[in-house]
Design a protein around this motif. Sequence first.
Motif, PDB file in Angstrom:
ATOM      1  N   THR A   1     -75.557 -17.072  58.742  1.00  0.00           N
ATOM      2  CA  THR A   1     -75.378 -16.333  57.491  1.00  0.00           C
ATOM      3  C   THR A   1     -76.696 -16.084  56.778  1.00  0.00           C
ATOM      4  N   THR A   2     -77.699 -16.901  57.028  1.00  0.00           N
ATOM      5  CA  THR A   2     -78.967 -16.750  56.314  1.00  0.00           C
ATOM      6  C   THR A   2     -80.110 -16.308  57.205  1.00  0.00           C
TER       7      THR A   2
ATOM      8  N   TYR B   1     -67.866 -14.288  50.166  1.00  0.00           N
ATOM      9  CA  TYR B   1     -68.317 -13.195  51.014  1.00  0.00           C
ATOM     10  C   TYR B   1     -67.529 -11.911  50.733  1.00  0.00           C
TER      11      TYR B   1
ATOM     12  N   LEU C   1     -70.460 -19.676  59.818  1.00  0.00           N
ATOM     13  CA  LEU C   1     -70.492 -19.361  58.398  1.00  0.00           C
ATOM     14  C   LEU C   1     -70.596 -20.640  57.577  1.00  0.00           C
TER      15      LEU C   1
ATOM     16  N   THR D   1     -75.438 -10.796  54.635  1.00  0.00           N
ATOM     17  CA  THR D   1     -75.829 -11.555  55.817  1.00  0.00           C
ATOM     18  C   THR D   1     -76.243 -10.565  56.901  1.00  0.00           C
TER      19      THR D   1
ATOM     20  N   TYR E   1     -82.068 -14.081  54.994  1.00  0.00           N
ATOM     21  CA  TYR E   1     -81.318 -13.736  53.798  1.00  0.00           C
ATOM     22  C   TYR E   1     -81.337 -14.955  52.878  1.00  0.00           C
TER      23      TYR E   1
END
Length: 690
Positions: free
Chosen positions: A348-349, A47, A42, A25, A388
């Motif tokens: 996160t992305t 992870y 998140l 990330t 990501y």
Amino acid sequence: MLTGTIRDASSGTPLARATLLLRGTPLTVTTDDAGRFTIRALTAGRYTLLATAVGYASDSLTGLVLGDGERREVVLPLTPVAMMLDELVVTAGRTAERSGEAVASVATLPARAMTNRNVATVDRALAFVPGVTFNGEEQLDIRGSAGMARGIGSRVLLLLDGHPILTGDGAELDFRNIPMLDLDRAEVVKGAYSAVYGSNALGGVVNIVTAPITATPQTVVRVHGDAYDFQPEYAWSGERQGSFGLGMQHSRALGSVGARAFVGYEGSNGFAENGEYSRWLGRVKLGSTPSAPQPWDAYAVVSRERAGEAFIWRSADEPYRVPETAVGNYTEGFKVWTGGSVTPFAQTTSLLRLSPYVNVNSLENHFQDNDDRHTAVKPGLLAEFAWYGAPQHAVRVGVDGAGTWVTSNYIGDPKLLDAAAFAQDEVQLTSGLKATLGFRVDHHRTNLTEGEWGWSPKVGAALRVASAATVRASIGGGYRAPSAIEQFVSSQQFGFQVVPNLALTGERAWSGEVGTTMTLAHRLRLDAAGFASYYADLISPAPAPGQPFVFQFQNVARARVTGADIGLTAQLVSRLLDLEASYLFLDTEDRDTGDPLPYRSRHNFTGSLQLLQGLAGVDVRYRSRVENVLAFPLDNRSATMVLDLRLGYRVLNVLWQAKVANLFNRFYVDVQERNPGAPRSFTLTAVYGL
């Protein structure tokens, strides 16, 4: 949401300012004064959390599984080590990664190392980084890419927290405007890196990273005094020559905002005639809390300086005096750097970051042969987006632009526009193999010339061949647009007439390397690389066609630089005796004449033997004879070796330091012909609160 505490594995003490990276990330955070951290936004998934801190071995928590809306609390202990051997860096790929995993050669100089060396400016400590040399005052060179241009048109990009801080009109370096008291580290990326950072990164990048602001109020004061001890045959002044400096810094939390302010003064009557200076410096930094969901920061640096100009010695018998026609020459300068970064969203992305800046610089010459003056204003903006899309796949795209307005009696009033777009794709092909592909296109134009395009691709890979060993390989293109001074200068400088060159174009380069990083038991680290760089259309002063005794900047050279650099860090006796050493080998060639490139030394060595975790030490710098120069080629040239001795001791909250530079008082030429290096000097420094 992921929250937790980072602690010392031995004592259980919470660790402030530790850095946390959530693998796969774009999310990174730092711990607060209580060692606490929070990572928000998140999504459900598995992870890996990586933690690093200065003086500790990095460690990770793997297999952290979070469900939708789940809040998870973790505790991660870090083991103390004497040396930081695999730091977290951000400059090599615009994203946080361990230095040993980067596809390019990157060296890190922590703040503690700079403090221990008892230096007044960052560049004095950078001279001990593998692959870095200085060709005179502030003439930074990485792997032989720069040579000597008296500061104009740097081929190394200097950043402050990721923001460019070269001057707008001349693309000049200025380390004197970087306060020493709020530094976290300096990151040095070697080789053509224009694909990531654009113009001026032709030979590499130096990113000065400041420390995060914690909630606990902190006051730091640094005072130093220096005195020069001349070789008897070269003593030139009846006065005591030396310098004095005082800096004060305070940081604290103002509600949910961290604030830090610095004010300082540096003054000297110089070790050489016309070497005096007087400089005031102020800095303010504001930032969000370490765990803010939308982190931001802002800064402003202001400086005012009056400095003498010593261009060349009067004679070999009076090397610390200037010609009578130059006595009293001085400049007055003013600089303002402002900017900041804001992250509208970080998930996160995906992540979006905007980084605006405005740099202003002005300079007035008070010379016997000219009173040139100029002012430049350069606003710019970097916008980058990271995506990501898969756990092992990251894409970064962005746009980068700046405008420059110059007002001058000897440059004119040119307007410059630089715009670029870039993309980078990073893929973790296997658990130990990472590959990166990047491309950048730059466009440079002025209101007086046609525009030109620069293309900068890059490709690289890093392979972990063992738990503590990686190999890397990369190749990339470089581009540097001409500065306003290089293209439009019309002046009388040091007895020479310099005229404009509207046909001047940018410099271009290709650079490749193969290297390795190995770490053994947290006691030994070896970083080595072989490299090759090819340059075209290098800009340099040259005689103007058909105009005797008149010069201008021209695209005059094609060049090749090949070589190797090696960096070694070793703990010889636990917490008592450490060794740092670097070696740079350069084989250079002007591809048009076959001669070696000017102002490069074939063999370059630095070494430090340090006691008590750096509080005491012996430092040595060696350069073999410069193989070629641009003027006075018949002057004697020889190898240079300078030895420094330093000692520090802490009493309560004060670090007392003493240093003898150039211990054996050797006389030497500081790379550029007829410019003497500093004689032996004695320095006393006291630092409170650091």
